[in-house]
Design a protein around this motif. Structure first.
Motif, short mmCIF file in Angstrom:
data_model
loop_
_atom_site.label_atom_id
_atom_site.label_comp_id
_atom_site.label_asym_id
_atom_site.label_seq_id
_atom_site.Cartn_x
_atom_site.Cartn_y
_atom_site.Cartn_z
N UNK A 46 0.82 -1.22 0.00
CA UNK A 46 0.00 0.00 0.00
C UNK A 46 0.85 1.27 0.00
N UNK A 47 1.93 1.30 0.79
CA UNK A 47 2.75 2.51 0.87
C UNK A 47 3.44 2.81 -0.46
N UNK A 48 3.78 1.78 -1.22
CA UNK A 48 4.40 1.99 -2.54
C UNK A 48 3.34 2.49 -3.53
N UNK A 49 2.14 1.94 -3.45
CA UNK A 49 1.05 2.42 -4.31
C UNK A 49 0.81 3.91 -4.05
N UNK A 50 0.85 4.33 -2.80
CA UNK A 50 0.65 5.74 -2.46
C UNK A 50 1.75 6.61 -3.06
N UNK A 51 2.99 6.16 -2.98
CA UNK A 51 4.12 6.92 -3.57
C UNK A 51 3.91 7.07 -5.07
N UNK A 52 3.54 5.98 -5.74
CA UNK A 52 3.34 6.02 -7.19
C UNK A 52 2.17 6.94 -7.55
N UNK A 53 1.06 6.83 -6.82
CA UNK A 53 -0.10 7.68 -7.09
C UNK A 53 0.22 9.16 -6.91
N UNK A 54 1.13 9.46 -5.99
CA UNK A 54 1.52 10.85 -5.75
C UNK A 54 2.55 11.36 -6.75
N UNK A 55 3.01 10.49 -7.64
CA UNK A 55 3.95 10.90 -8.68
C UNK A 55 5.41 10.65 -8.34
N UNK A 56 5.68 9.95 -7.26
CA UNK A 56 7.05 9.64 -6.86
C UNK A 56 7.30 10.02 -5.42
N UNK A 57 8.49 9.74 -4.95
CA UNK A 57 8.83 9.94 -3.54
C UNK A 57 8.81 11.41 -3.13
N UNK A 58 9.41 12.29 -3.91
CA UNK A 58 9.46 13.71 -3.54
C UNK A 58 8.06 14.31 -3.47
N UNK A 59 7.22 14.14 -4.51
CA UNK A 59 5.85 14.67 -4.39
C UNK A 59 5.08 14.03 -3.22
N UNK A 60 5.34 12.77 -2.95
CA UNK A 60 4.68 12.08 -1.84
C UNK A 60 5.08 12.70 -0.50
N UNK A 61 6.37 12.98 -0.34
CA UNK A 61 6.84 13.60 0.90
C UNK A 61 6.32 15.02 1.05
N UNK A 62 6.28 15.76 -0.05
CA UNK A 62 5.72 17.12 0.00
C UNK A 62 4.26 17.09 0.45
N UNK A 63 3.51 16.14 -0.08
CA UNK A 63 2.10 15.99 0.28
C UNK A 63 1.97 15.71 1.78
N UNK A 64 2.80 14.81 2.28
CA UNK A 64 2.77 14.46 3.70
C UNK A 64 3.15 15.65 4.58
N UNK A 65 4.17 16.40 4.15
CA UNK A 65 4.62 17.55 4.93
C UNK A 65 3.57 18.65 4.97
N UNK A 66 2.81 18.81 3.90
CA UNK A 66 1.75 19.83 3.87
C UNK A 66 0.67 19.53 4.92
N UNK A 67 0.51 18.26 5.24
CA UNK A 67 -0.50 17.85 6.22
C UNK A 67 -0.07 18.08 7.65
N UNK A 68 1.21 18.36 7.86
CA UNK A 68 1.71 18.56 9.24
C UNK A 68 1.34 19.92 9.78
#
Length: 162
Positions: free
Chosen positions: A140-162
């Motif tokens: 599931x966590x890899x699917x989320x990374x891919x859906x977000x467009x890769x690791x950097x966009x995924x981390x940016x998305x997570x950081x915005x939620x903080x």
């Protein structure tokens, strides 16, 4: 859903994107030379949604991210291989290109078959033959990374939620 482009074992990064193109920084320009060392007609024939089917050790060789970028920007929807070189697999996830391992996939898909991949379920549907091939799905966590467009966009998305 897309057409299968089938390749064998040990497809290395030098044939995925020959080193003479590593100076290119535009991924769209890189994509024009994708698989040029193995299949010079690939970039002219590939269409949005097509899928690469390959044998063992896909992406072996040097750890260049250029190889993943070149393939991703051709418009392929993913790669299913019997196995991947570890660094290529990780680079693909980091850059948002779906990859799935499936033992013996090259025995079940022919070049040109119409294929549909469900990465969540681990199902490869050969629409040309009607066969459904199952394999271990992506976590599931890899699917989320891919859906977000890769690791950097995924981390940016997570950081915005903080």
């Amino acid at each position: 859903m897309g057409r299968a482009f089938k390749y064998g074992d040990n497809v290395d990064t030098d044939v995925i994107i020959p080193s003479k193109y590593l100076h290119l920084t535009d991924p769209k320009e890189l994509s024009k030379h994708a698989l040029e060392g193995l299949d010079p007609t690939f970039s002219n024939r590939v269409k949005e949604g097509d899928i690469i089917i390959a044998g063992k050790n896909f992406g072996c060789g040097s750890s260049r991210e250029h190889a993943v970028l070149a393939l991703k920007y051709t418009g392929i929807s993913g790669i299913v291989a019997e196995s991947f070189a570890r660094i290529f697999f990780r680079n693909a996830i980091n850059l948002g290109l779906p990859v799935l391992e499936c033992p013996n996939i090259t025995k079940k898909i022919r070049d040109g078959d119409e294929v549909e991949i469900d990465y969540v379920r681990g199902e490869i549907r050969n629409l040309s033959t009607g066969e459904v091939i199952t394999t271990k799905p992506l976590p599931k966590f890899i699917i989320e990374i891919i859906k977000d467009g890769g690791l950097i966009p995924h981390l940016r998305k997570k950081l915005r939620k903080l």
